[in-house]
Design a protein around this motif. Structure first.
Motif, mmCIF file in Angstrom:
data_model
loop_
_atom_site.group_PDB
_atom_site.id
_atom_site.type_symbol
_atom_site.label_atom_id
_atom_site.label_comp_id
_atom_site.label_asym_id
_atom_site.label_seq_id
_atom_site.Cartn_x
_atom_site.Cartn_y
_atom_site.Cartn_z
ATOM 1 N N ALA A 607 77.445 63.871 76.609
ATOM 2 C CA ALA A 607 76.075 63.448 76.309
ATOM 3 C C ALA A 607 76.071 62.128 75.559
ATOM 4 C CB ALA A 607 75.372 64.527 75.486
ATOM 5 N N VAL A 608 76.977 61.991 74.549
ATOM 6 C CA VAL A 608 77.058 60.726 73.807
ATOM 7 C C VAL A 608 77.447 59.583 74.734
ATOM 8 C CG1 VAL A 608 78.322 59.514 71.997
ATOM 9 C CG2 VAL A 608 77.533 61.860 71.601
ATOM 10 N N GLU A 609 78.402 59.867 75.620
ATOM 11 C CA GLU A 609 78.831 58.809 76.545
ATOM 12 C C GLU A 609 77.698 58.424 77.473
ATOM 13 O OE1 GLU A 609 82.232 60.325 78.497
ATOM 14 O OE2 GLU A 609 83.627 59.934 76.835
ATOM 15 N N GLU A 610 76.911 59.433 77.895
ATOM 16 C CA GLU A 610 75.772 59.116 78.757
ATOM 17 C C GLU A 610 74.736 58.282 78.004
ATOM 18 O OE1 GLU A 610 74.321 62.786 80.152
ATOM 19 O OE2 GLU A 610 75.985 63.148 81.582
ATOM 20 N N MET A 611 74.453 58.687 76.692
ATOM 21 C CA MET A 611 73.501 57.897 75.904
ATOM 22 C C MET A 611 74.022 56.499 75.653
ATOM 23 S SD MET A 611 72.252 60.767 73.125
ATOM 24 C CE MET A 611 71.280 59.559 72.252
ATOM 25 N N GLN A 612 75.312 56.395 75.310
ATOM 26 C CA GLN A 612 75.895 55.083 75.081
ATOM 27 C C GLN A 612 75.833 54.247 76.353
ATOM 28 O OE1 GLN A 612 76.900 54.009 72.133
ATOM 29 N NE2 GLN A 612 77.410 51.964 72.942
ATOM 30 N N ALA A 613 76.061 54.896 77.478
ATOM 31 C CA ALA A 613 76.007 54.169 78.741
ATOM 32 C C ALA A 613 74.588 53.688 79.016
ATOM 33 C CB ALA A 613 76.492 55.074 79.879
ATOM 34 N N GLU A 614 73.588 54.565 78.688
ATOM 35 C CA GLU A 614 72.201 54.144 78.889
ATOM 36 C C GLU A 614 71.840 52.978 77.973
ATOM 37 O OE1 GLU A 614 69.750 57.485 78.321
ATOM 38 O OE2 GLU A 614 70.405 58.550 80.161
ATOM 39 N N VAL A 615 72.300 53.062 76.686
ATOM 40 C CA VAL A 615 72.013 51.955 75.753
ATOM 41 C C VAL A 615 72.669 50.674 76.238
ATOM 42 C CG1 VAL A 615 72.399 51.120 73.398
ATOM 43 C CG2 VAL A 615 71.649 53.485 73.770
ATOM 44 N N ASP A 616 73.925 50.790 76.607
ATOM 45 C CA ASP A 616 74.608 49.600 77.111
ATOM 46 C C ASP A 616 73.933 49.044 78.353
ATOM 47 O OD1 ASP A 616 76.383 49.948 75.062
ATOM 48 O OD2 ASP A 616 77.908 50.984 76.294
#
Length: 962
Positions: A607-616
């Motif tokens: 989930a964090v990686e998905e959020m980080q990917a969305e932010v990036d």
């Protein structure tokens, strides 16, 4: 890289390679040949290919989805139908010639959970038998296209490896006996109508790997699991089944006079089991003799095994030979371990699938053989499902691997051997789980301290504990340090003795290796020694183990702390809980908690990686939007500047365009003038070219005319030469005919002169002989002379006729020359001249034939006259030479005056001869008239043929001279 598999076709007589058939990308496991021998089907896991065996070319290829897979594709007997069976239980029938789908069999019922793997078809192609990993067999009627029977095999059968119908010469191809080879290595033959077991071959000890039946159903060839090849006679196997019924008449025998004692009574008991001809000893009916002994009991029942073997006798045999016979080792092991063969319980364990702990077994224990890895994985999974501790035992694969390798074709026996080994020879191993069994290692160390203190002190000095010199041997059951033969020999002794024998073997191995061990100084050397094979006599180790077993004191002897051998229970396996359950449960709980925590961590991390990917991604999109806006603003300013520059350039361009337009107008006028002049020049050139073409045509016509004239002149010259050669041929034939005529005239003249000379000579003789003959006779002689003169005149006339004929030939020759001249002058009059020449020639030949015929008739007349005259002269000469016969008496003067009788008779003869001559002349005249008519007919035919030839020559003037 793509690998292409290929098939090889070899001539069986000459042993020569005929062809290579390429096309498969995986191994081929099935080949089916059509009954005519022209087509063949090869099947692999991903495709099936149809081949033409006359040309060895591929006709068609069957491609399917990789997820479906092919089980088998084959020809149905006595038909042109191809049957294709897939891994999803779908079966299709195809036409061989057109490859059109004829029908599809319906899906089997859901109640029978079976995946088809093996198939068999009767010889008449009407019944299909299908089986797989189940004890059920499905029988399909291919004519009705429906499932008509399901046969359930005995409970011992868990999977079917091979199906084959037993042929019979008297069933017209509708085979009724089906051979079923199951996973236990036994091939059972059943009747598909009565579902009765007829006979079976193979055994659990000597199982069958594969089998095939001869085409006539007389023999069965089987490859056994031990590598041997057995051939069975079907007639012998079915003798017991096909024996005649017992007789209806029974004879009652009297009782024996002497009654025996009850102690001497003997009863023969015949075993009623099905005959198994895999072994020669088992093929005989077993007969046992039981004696009634009510007083004596059973002694030492623990030494009597289930199969009738005696443990003590086996131990004596083992001590005598050092090992069991290779052929009977597996049977003896199963008897010593008293394996229950719980098929149902083992099937339940196997049906639970691969345990989670062994899903990635190949990563930790890479094995080349996939079959061996699969069997090891199933065995370990069954052990883990049997007891939870085995899922966490790290050394369990090392412990089970040698037994898996030995019993890889019989997984049930493999599992039960390992389970029996764990229950008996691995006692107290799991009390300190997950640590090594400290209590067992302490027993080994106490025994080693008693028998070899120096070696133990050496281990202590170099910090080598029992976990290093004893535990590697136990956890691998000596499989790392012994060869296969040595290991089998060792476990012959281990399974024949108390479970403590294994611990004594560890001590014996160390004591027998004391020399190299005392030389080891580093810990790595000790580790290497106990994990690799060493130059050690296993027989010496076994003898040392027996010595230790007998000489070890009771207080430190392992048998006082280990229980005796206990076999597995029948029906269900015993519960194995000889381990600290709380530790296992704790480890299981901890492992489950760690797994759950890991899953939660992975989910949160994802989930964090998905959020980080969305932010990036959002940041990248914002930066891209700002950059794009900046670029658009700069582009707008740049385009405005470009527009101003373009407006100025446009004004300048318009001015240049006006100047260019004026220049183009002037150029256009010049170009129009130049085009007009070019057009006039082109027209003039075309006219000159046309004139040159006409001149060339005229020259070509003149040249062709000259060539034709020259060819005509050559033809005339050739015709002149032909006519000259024809003229010379005619002259040659004429001269030849003249020579023949001259020769004939000369011969006739010579003959005439000879005749005249003979006649004159005869006449002079007649004159000299008789001067006083009668005037009448003299007159007759004169008449004959006149006839002779007439003949001379005729000859002269003939000569004149021949002279006239010669003149005619000369005249005809002149006509030929004139005709040849006329032919050279005018070809148009060729037919008329030729007809005239032919008519003249025909007339002359007709005249010549008439004269020749007349000449021949005159010759015949002259010959007759000459004959009569010669006869007359000869008669006169005869009369003159015999005058006495002609003297006339005086009284007869009047008679002589009136006419002498002999003279009168002579005259009568002459008149008769003349009349005959006249008759022959009339006949010759009639014959001459017939010949004349025949000659005229031949002349007319010749004339018609000449006219036809002349017409043909006029149509083809160049063939006139032929």
């Amino acid at each position: 890289m793509e690998i292409s598999m290929f098939l090889t076709c070899v001539e069986t007589v000459t042993k020569e390679l005929v062809s290579w058939m390429r096309g498969h990308e995986s191994s081929v496991f099935s080949i089916s040949v059509h009954g005519s021998g022209r087509y063949a089907i090869t099947t692999s896991s991903d495709t099936a290919q149809l081949w033409d065996l006359d040309t060895f070319q591929r006709k068609r290829k069957l491609n399917i989805l990789q997820s479906v897979g092919i089980q088998k594709v084959f020809f149905l007997p006595l038909s042109n139908t191809i049957l294709s069976c897939f891994k999803d239980n779908s079966i299709f029938a195809w036409e061989c010639d057109t490859l059109v789908c004829k029908y599809q069999l319906p899906a089997p019922p859901e109640s029978s959970n079976i995946l088809y793997k093996v198939f068999a078809v009767t010889r008449d192609g009407r019944i299909l038998a299908a089986g797989g990993k189940s004890n059920h067999i499905h029988l399909w009627c291919l004519e009705a296209k429906q499932l008509f029977r399901i046969i359930q095999m005995p409970t011992k059968v868990r999977a079917i490896r091979h199906l084959e119908f037993l042929p019979d010469s008297f069933d017209a191809g509708s085979n009724q006996v089906l051979g079923v080879l199951s996973q236990d290595g036994i091939m059972r033959f059943i009747n598909i109508q009565t579902c009765k077991l007829l006979f079976e071959i193979g055994s659990l000890d000597d199982g069958i790997s594969s089998s095939v039946i001869s085409p006539h159903g007389r023999y069965i060839a089987s490859i056994m699991e031990n590598g041997s090849l057995n051939i069975y006679s079907v007639q012998t196997l079915t003798k017991e089944i096909n024996k005649p019924p017992p007789p209806l008449v029974k004879v009652i025998e009297d009782l024996p006079k002497k009654k025996g004692n009850s102690g001497d009574l003997k009863v023969k008991v015949t075993s009623g089991r099905v005959r198994r001809p895999a072994r020669s000893r088992e093929s005989k009916i077993q007969t046992r003799i039981l004696k009634q002994d009510l007083t004596c009991g059973f002694e030492k029942k623990e030494n009597e095994l289930s199969d009738g073997l005696n443990k003590k006798r086996l131990q004596i045999l083992l001590k005598g030979y050092g090992e069991f016979p290779t052929k009977y080792r597996m049977f003896i092991w199963r008897s010593l371990l008293q394996l229950p063969e719980n098929q149902t319980a083992f099937s339940n364990l196997i049906d639970k699938g691969i345990h989670v702990a062994f899903l990635n077994l190949q990563k930790k224990y890479p094995i080349k053989s996939r079959k061996l890895l699969r069997v090891l994985q199933r065995t370990l999974s069954a052990l883990a499902h049997w007891s939870a501790i085995f899922s966490d035992t790290p050394y369990l694969p090392l412990l089970a691997f040698p037994f898996v390798k030995l019993f890889q074709n019989n997984q049930l026996i493999c599992f039960e051997v390992v389970a029996t080994l764990i229950i008996n020879w691995c006692q107290h191993w799991f009390e300190y789980f997950p640590n090594p069994p400290i209590n067992i290692l302490s027993m080994i160390e106490n025994v080693l301290a008693f028998h070899d203190k120096e070696l133990l002190q050496h281990f202590i000095n170099h910090d080598v504990t029992s976990q290093l010199y004893a535990w590697p041997l136990l956890e691998t059951v000596f499989s790392e340090v012994l060869t296969r033969e040595e290991w089998l020999k060792l476990f012959d002794n281990v399974f024949s003795n108390h479970p403590s024998f294994l611990l004594m073997t560890v001590v014996a191995y160390n004591i027998c290796s004391r020399a190299p061990l005392l030389n080891c100084k580093r810990k790595d050397d000790f580790e290497y020694f106990f994990h690799h094979r060493n130059n050690l006599d296993i027989s010496a180790v076994i003898r040392e183990a027996y010595r230790l077993l007998d000489t070890t004191p009771a207080d430190i002897h392992p048998d006082s702390m280990l229980d005796a051998f206990v076999a597995l229970t029948k029906g269900q396996y015993p519960v194995f809980n000889q381990y600290p359950k709380f530790i296992v449960d704790y480890q299981t709980q901890e492992r489950e908690r760690i797994r759950n925590d890991e899953l939660d961590y992975l989910r949160e991390r994802q989930a964090v990686e998905e959020m980080q990917a969305e932010v990036d991604q959002q940041r990248v999109e914002d930066e891209a939007w700002y950059q794009k806006q900046e670029l658009l603003r700069r582009a707008e300013e740049t385009r405005r500047e470009i527009l101003l520059q373009e407006e100025e350039k446009m004004i300048q361009q318009r001015q240049r365009l006006a100047a260019v337009r004026r220049e183009l107008k002037v150029k256009e006028m010049h170009l129009q003038d130049a085009a007009r002049r070019r057009l006039l020049q082109l027209q003039q050139d075309q006219r000159e070219m046309e004139l040159r073409r006409l001149d060339d045509e005229i020259e070509r016509k003149v040249h062709m005319r000259d060539r034709e004239i020259a060819a005509t002149a050559k033809d005339l010259e050739m015709r002149h030469l032909e006519l000259e050669s024809q003229k010379r041929l005619y002259e040659k034939n004429l001269s030849r005919n003249q020579e023949a005529v001259a020769k004939e005239m000369k011969e006739n003249a010579d003959a005439y002169r000879q005749k005249v000379d003979v006649e004159e000579h005869m006449f002079h003789r007649l004159i000299g002989t008789d001067q006083t003959q009668n005037q009448k006779i003299h007159k007759l002689i004169e008449e004959n002379l006149a006839k002779a003169e007439q003949a001379c005149l005729n000859t002269d006339w003939r000569i004149q006729a021949l002279h006239k004929q010669r003149c005619s030939d000369l005249h005809r020759n002149e006509c030929y020359q004139e005709i040849a001249k006329l032919l050279r002058k005018n070809r148009k009059k060729e037919i008329e001249v030729l007809n005239a020449m032919m008519e003249g020639e025909a007339k002359k030949w007709e005249e010549a034939e008439e004269k020749d015929f007349h000449l021949k008739s005159e010759k015949k007349t002259a010959a007759l006259s000459d004959a009569s005259r010669r006869w007359f002269l000869e008669k006169e000469i005869h009369d003159a030479q015999h005058p006495c016969d002609k003297v006339v008496p005086k009284g007869r003067d009047e008679e002589f005056a009136s006419g002498c009788l002999p003279r009168a008779s002579q005259l009568n003869d002459i008149s008769e001869m003349e009349s005959l001559t006249q008759i022959s002349l009339n006949q010759r005249k009639m014959h001459w008239d017939a010949m004349e008519q025949d000659l005229m007919e031949r002349v007319r035919n010749l004339r018609q043929r000449l006219v036809t030839q002349a017409q043909n020559r006029c149509q083809t003037p160049h063939l006139l001279a032929t």
